[in-house]
Scaffold this motif. Structure first.
Motif, PDB file in Angstrom:
ATOM      1  N   UNK A  89       0.851  -1.191   0.000  1.00  0.00           N
ATOM      2  CA  UNK A  89       0.000   0.000   0.000  1.00  0.00           C
ATOM      3  C   UNK A  89       0.887   1.241   0.000  1.00  0.00           C
ATOM      4  N   UNK A  90       0.683   2.112  -0.980  1.00  0.00           N
ATOM      5  CA  UNK A  90       1.685   3.144  -1.165  1.00  0.00           C
ATOM      6  C   UNK A  90       1.207   4.573  -1.076  1.00  0.00           C
TER       7      UNK A  90
ATOM      8  N   UNK B 233      -1.470   2.621   5.384  1.00  0.00           N
ATOM      9  CA  UNK B 233      -0.306   2.207   4.593  1.00  0.00           C
ATOM     10  C   UNK B 233       0.327   3.359   3.831  1.00  0.00           C
ATOM     11  N   UNK B 234      -0.508   4.250   3.302  1.00  0.00           N
ATOM     12  CA  UNK B 234       0.006   5.349   2.490  1.00  0.00           C
ATOM     13  C   UNK B 234       0.631   6.441   3.372  1.00  0.00           C
ATOM     14  N   UNK B 237       3.310   4.809   6.077  1.00  0.00           N
ATOM     15  CA  UNK B 237       4.495   4.076   5.662  1.00  0.00           C
ATOM     16  C   UNK B 237       5.048   4.536   4.311  1.00  0.00           C
ATOM     17  N   UNK B 238       4.178   4.538   3.289  1.00  0.00           N
ATOM     18  CA  UNK B 238       4.621   4.865   1.928  1.00  0.00           C
ATOM     19  C   UNK B 238       5.194   6.269   1.824  1.00  0.00           C
ATOM     20  N   UNK B 239       4.395   7.273   2.184  1.00  0.00           N
ATOM     21  CA  UNK B 239       4.846   8.670   2.069  1.00  0.00           C
ATOM     22  C   UNK B 239       6.034   8.978   2.983  1.00  0.00           C
ATOM     23  N   UNK B 241       8.430   6.990   3.978  1.00  0.00           N
ATOM     24  CA  UNK B 241       9.716   6.409   3.595  1.00  0.00           C
ATOM     25  C   UNK B 241      10.174   6.791   2.202  1.00  0.00           C
ATOM     26  N   UNK B 242       9.248   6.951   1.251  1.00  0.00           N
ATOM     27  CA  UNK B 242       9.714   7.258  -0.097  1.00  0.00           C
ATOM     28  C   UNK B 242       9.204   8.589  -0.631  1.00  0.00           C
TER      29      UNK B 242
END
Ligand code: SF4
Lengths: 93, 601
Positions: A89-90, B233-234, B237-239, B241-242
């Motif tokens: 999930x991004x 998740x977004x 975690x996502x935002x 880390x990347x």
């Protein structure tokens, strides 16, 4: 038959791997591919990608660039030469 | 100081140097919230929509959001609203960092700049002391130097600066306004309007760091929402880390990563320039956050040549990267730094170069015109750095690039090569691969833009649910809701990225808790609808008719030639009539009288 699996985002950074190739006898479905990945990566992928046996909200699993949610989900058939791309999930821009 | 929903407005006449204090309270705040909404209402009420955006009659409004400066997660944002030079539409550009919160603390919730200063000036707010000061010594200076110098003169390094660079002064059509050096009110050319007024900067330091609101009630909600943002998740975690650059591979793998001025949908060198590469190559130093932000998506980057700064974001990396066919992360980041220093919108800057490259490779631009500059070939890392600088300073061929890709391509008789909507450059998603997002591009009130209704979220990422990007059914409804909800978030003063984890009910909860208002979710969303319709009405009165709700022909006539979306075109034209209908507009897209009445416009 050959299948290419690509890892991106946190999968790639956490596993320090950009993907894996499999040479498999006969056709398989996505669930079976995930089982195979679990054997090689200690259960990592079903933990991250799935939630009580379904694809976790926000996980992106592409078969040749098409999201499997609009194909056959975990029953999506994978054929020779296919590319499976996996994102946790991004994010957005 | 009044309650949080009593807006204190500073009206600054740059010509007479007169500074007045006014108040906005009651229904107007309830109906337009603050930030983007309230500023749009002020502009609509006060400005004749036909004015020339770069004339002294235009107004430039700095507006904090309803919850800016409170403990609401990401509640530190401000908006700059004006009539935009690039599009001729209402322009509003949002920025984070810390400037917005400081402005709110200082008790100046909105600043309206009018007229044009005779000589360069800046506005200094030091507690209760508010004055226009001479800016001749920083005129012509880049953003970092201006910022440092003004803070030094101010004598307190906790002061916050929002300013323009040389690009704004020279009225580059897509000049940005920058705060804390790296945070941009980037799009729609708000910096050019500021430059046209001879206004270089606003510097602010409040005497105490607080705003009056129902803190106790609000904190309960903030606690819950911080947890939601951390667990998603977004946003959790996502935002963090990347950053936004996690998108390069996602969008490329889905086949809608615009390459070489939107001629292709995949870029073969994505691996070289993606967010993962920034980490793997060791360029990424640390992540950064704006005021009150638990997500912290900003990135500090250091290049092998020793240059360091913030960025690149996904859009920026793409505009100078894939869209120009460039796979050199060093050059891309350098072009990004230049944009921040000169005060340029990165999306329009990169994609204008991309359009120039297509014009050049097709033989429409002659080499002699380039004034001995590098050839404008796709893939040239030298060209992106060189022309970014030229564009920001309006030197050589950069003077033409400074008009933006539409006017550039039109001047060569080939407007179809400009990938713009309402003359503003499109961002990093090919609409042939995402039907709802294409409709959103076509109808966005500030021209080509992704943050007025981010349909990529449901169509590609799968939040709040996953929609098939090629499906048409239901998309007009989604686009309307996303556009209206985004207007709410922008007016409340929170960051759009919170919407990956929070929904309408959550925004209602925090707004009501902090202000004591009693919106239902429907009423709050209708407030967003009101704002959206008001902006639309402004545009229509400014002469931007519904006829301009359209995408460049490439997207409807030339099927994507490559990748997973090969063969697809945008079918937004099929969606438009349905969209107008759902909006309650006339069949040809005008805001109907009944809609105006319903919303009280
Ligand atoms: S998510 Fe990113 S842009 Fe938004 S407030 Fe946080 S750090 Fe700023």
């Amino acid at each position: 038959m050959k299948i290419e699996v690509k890892f991106y985002s946190l999968f790639r950074l956490n596993l320090k791997s950009s993907g894996i190739e499999y040479d498999i006898d006969g056709a398989i479905i996505l669930q079976e591919l995930i089982d195979k990945l679990d054997e090689d990566f200690e259960g990592y992928f079903s933990e991250k990608l799935l939630d009580s046996g379904e694809i976790r909200t926000g996980s992106i699993i592409l078969l040749n660039g098409k999201n499997v949610l609009h194909l056959d989900k975990l029953n999506t058939k994978i054929n020779d030469g296919d590319i499976v791309t996996l994102f946790p999930p991004s994010a957005g821009g | 100081m009044g309650r949080i929903h009593d807006y204190s407005v500073l009206r600054v006449d740059l010509e007479t140097r007169d500074i007045k204090r006014e108040e906005i309270t009651g229904e107007k705040v309830k109906n337009y919230l603050g930030g983007r909404g309230l500023a749009s209402k002020i502009l609509y009420d006060e400005l004749s929509p036909e004015v020339d955006p770069l004339s002294s009659e235009n107004k430039l409004i700095y507006a904090t959001g309803l919850l800016t400066g409170t403990a609401a997660s990401t509640g530190g944002r401000y908006m700059v609203v004006t009539k935009g030079p690039l599009t001729g539409t209402i322009a509003s550009s949002n920025s984070g960092g810390f400037f917005g919160a400081e402005l709110r603390f200082s008790g100046n919730d909105i600043i309206i700049f009018e007229g044009k200063a005779e000589k360069p000036v800046y506005l200094s707010i030091n507690g209760d002391q508010i004055e226009l000061k001479d800016a001749s010594h920083v005129w012509g200076k880049e953003v970092p130097e201006t910022t440092d110098k003004l803070i030094e003169e101010f004598g307190d390094d906790r002061a916050r600066v929002s300013c323009i660079g040389p690009a704004g002064e020279k009225e580059v059509m897509f000049a940005s306004i920058m705060n804390e050096k790296n945070r941009a009110a980037g799009r729609t050319g708000v910096g050019a309007v500021m430059g046209s007024k001879n206004l270089k900067a606003v510097i602010v330091k409040a005497s105490e760091k607080q705003v009056k609101y129902n803190k106790e009630e609000a904190m309960k909600v903030v606690k819950k929402q911080t947890k939601m943002l951390k667990e998603d998740g977004v946003t959790g975690e996502g935002l963090p880390s990347l950053g936004t650059k996690v998108l390069d591979n996602i969008i490329n793998s889905n086949g809608l990563y615009p390459t070489k001025n939107f001629q292709f949908g995949t870029f073969e060198s994505t691996e070289e320039v993606a967010g993962e590469a920034l980490v793997e190559k060791g360029y990424l130093q640390s992540n950064k956050g704006c005021y009150g932000c638990p997500i912290r998506c900003g990135r500090d980057v250091k290049l092998p040549n020793g240059r360091s700064g913030e960025g690149p974001e996904y859009e920026t990396g793409w505009a100078f990267g894939a869209d120009c066919g460039v796979d050199d992360l060093n050059a891309i980041t350098e072009a990004n730094f230049l944009c921040n220093e000169l005060g340029l919108d990165t999306i329009s800057a990169g994609t204008t170069i991309a359009a120039a490259m297509e014009l050049y490779e097709k033989g429409f631009i002659d080499q002699e015109e380039l004034d001995n500059g590098p050839e404008l070939n796709f893939g040239s890392s030298e060209a992106i750095v060189y022309y970014t600088k030229q564009m920001g300073l309006r030197e050589g061929f950069g003077d033409k690039l400074a008009m933006g890709s539409y006017r550039l391509a039109e001047s060569y008789g080939h407007p179809e090569i400009s990938m713009t909507v309402k003359r503003q450059e499109l961002p990093a998603y090919d609409p042939r691969g995402v039907q709802g997002h294409g409709l959103q591009y076509a109808t966005s009130n500030r021209g080509g833009c992704h943050v007025r209704g981010y349909m990529i979220s449901p169509e590609i990422i799968g939040a709040p649910e996953k929609l098939d990007p090629q499906e048409l059914e239901g998309k007009p409804e989604w686009v309307k809701i996303f556009q209206d909800l985004t207007a709410v978030i922008d007016s409340v003063g929170m960051c759009l990225f919170t919407s990956f984890a929070l929904g309408l009910d959550d925004y209602r909860e925090i707004v009501n808790a902090a202000t004591g208002f009693d919106y239902s979710s429907e009423e709050l969303l209708q407030t967003g609808e009101r704002i959206y319709n008001l902006e639309r009405q402004f545009n229509i009165e400014a002469g931007i008719t519904p006829d301009e709700d359209r995408l460049p022909k490439r997207f409807t006539e030339v099927p994507l030639p490559d990748g997973p979306q090969k063969g697809e075109v945008s079918r937004y034209k099929e969606l438009l009539p349905k969209y107008y209908k759902i909006r309650g507009w006339s069949e040809d897209g005008y805001v109907s009288d009944s809609k105006k009445e319903e919303l009280g416009i």
